[in-house]
Scaffold this motif. Sequence first.
Motif, PDB file in Angstrom:
ATOM      1  N   VAL A  83     -25.392  -2.044  14.441  1.00 54.15           N
ATOM      2  CA  VAL A  83     -24.272  -1.374  15.124  1.00 54.15           C
ATOM      3  C   VAL A  83     -22.954  -2.018  14.697  1.00 54.15           C
ATOM      4  N   ASN A  84     -22.961  -3.339  14.574  1.00 52.62           N
ATOM      5  CA  ASN A  84     -21.743  -4.038  14.132  1.00 52.62           C
ATOM      6  C   ASN A  84     -21.340  -3.639  12.716  1.00 52.62           C
ATOM      7  N   GLN A  85     -22.311  -3.207  11.905  1.00 52.48           N
ATOM      8  CA  GLN A  85     -22.030  -2.780  10.537  1.00 52.48           C
ATOM      9  C   GLN A  85     -21.583  -1.327  10.471  1.00 52.48           C
ATOM     10  N   GLY A  86     -21.535  -0.649  11.618  1.00 49.75           N
ATOM     11  CA  GLY A  86     -21.005   0.706  11.656  1.00 49.75           C
ATOM     12  C   GLY A  86     -22.024   1.798  11.920  1.00 49.75           C
ATOM     13  N   LEU A  87     -23.247   1.424  12.250  1.00 45.24           N
ATOM     14  CA  LEU A  87     -24.268   2.432  12.562  1.00 45.24           C
ATOM     15  C   LEU A  87     -23.847   3.204  13.804  1.00 45.24           C
ATOM     16  N   GLU A  88     -23.899   4.536  13.703  1.00 49.06           N
ATOM     17  CA  GLU A  88     -23.507   5.358  14.854  1.00 49.06           C
ATOM     18  C   GLU A  88     -24.174   6.723  14.778  1.00 49.06           C
ATOM     19  N   GLY A  89     -24.033   7.485  15.837  1.00 51.15           N
ATOM     20  CA  GLY A  89     -24.553   8.849  15.876  1.00 51.15           C
ATOM     21  C   GLY A  89     -26.075   8.909  15.867  1.00 51.15           C
ATOM     22  N   THR A  90     -26.602   9.943  15.194  1.00 55.79           N
ATOM     23  CA  THR A  90     -28.049  10.158  15.138  1.00 55.79           C
ATOM     24  C   THR A  90     -28.783   8.987  14.475  1.00 55.79           C
ATOM     25  N   PRO A  91     -28.288   8.429  13.356  1.00 48.71           N
ATOM     26  CA  PRO A  91     -28.989   7.280  12.772  1.00 48.71           C
ATOM     27  C   PRO A  91     -29.118   6.111  13.754  1.00 48.71           C
ATOM     28  N   LYS A  92     -28.112   5.911  14.579  1.00 48.70           N
ATOM     29  CA  LYS A  92     -28.148   4.841  15.574  1.00 48.70           C
ATOM     30  C   LYS A  92     -29.282   5.092  16.567  1.00 48.70           C
TER      31      LYS A  92
END
Length: 121
Positions: A83-92
């Motif tokens: 998450v800190n690396q920018g994972l967001e949305g559906t992949p998260k």
Amino acid sequence: MAERYSSFTPGGTGWLLQRITAAFLVVVLAFHFFLLHFVNHAAEITFAGTQARMETVGYFVTMVLFLITAAFHGVNGVYNALVNQGLEGTPKKVVLAVLTIAGLALVAQGIYVAVAMAGWI
């Protein structure tokens, strides 16, 4: 200056659990290291000896708590690093689901092995 970002809310539940599990893991790892390197030397460690230790309720509970705590700490840490690396949305959401299932499977298998080693099944 680079902005420091953390997916943990300072003082939040995830933040607190990550720190509590880290402290517990340090203590249990020290116990594990002391027991298996000073009380029992590496050459003396056998499967039968491990089974005998697992039959002791205190040791069994300690190792199962170690397993659960390490699984949570690891899964939670990996998830928040992503998450800190920018994972967001559906992949998260997918990563959270996969890590949760993997963590639960690890704990289930570990408890099964611990129960079997203790001779309870």
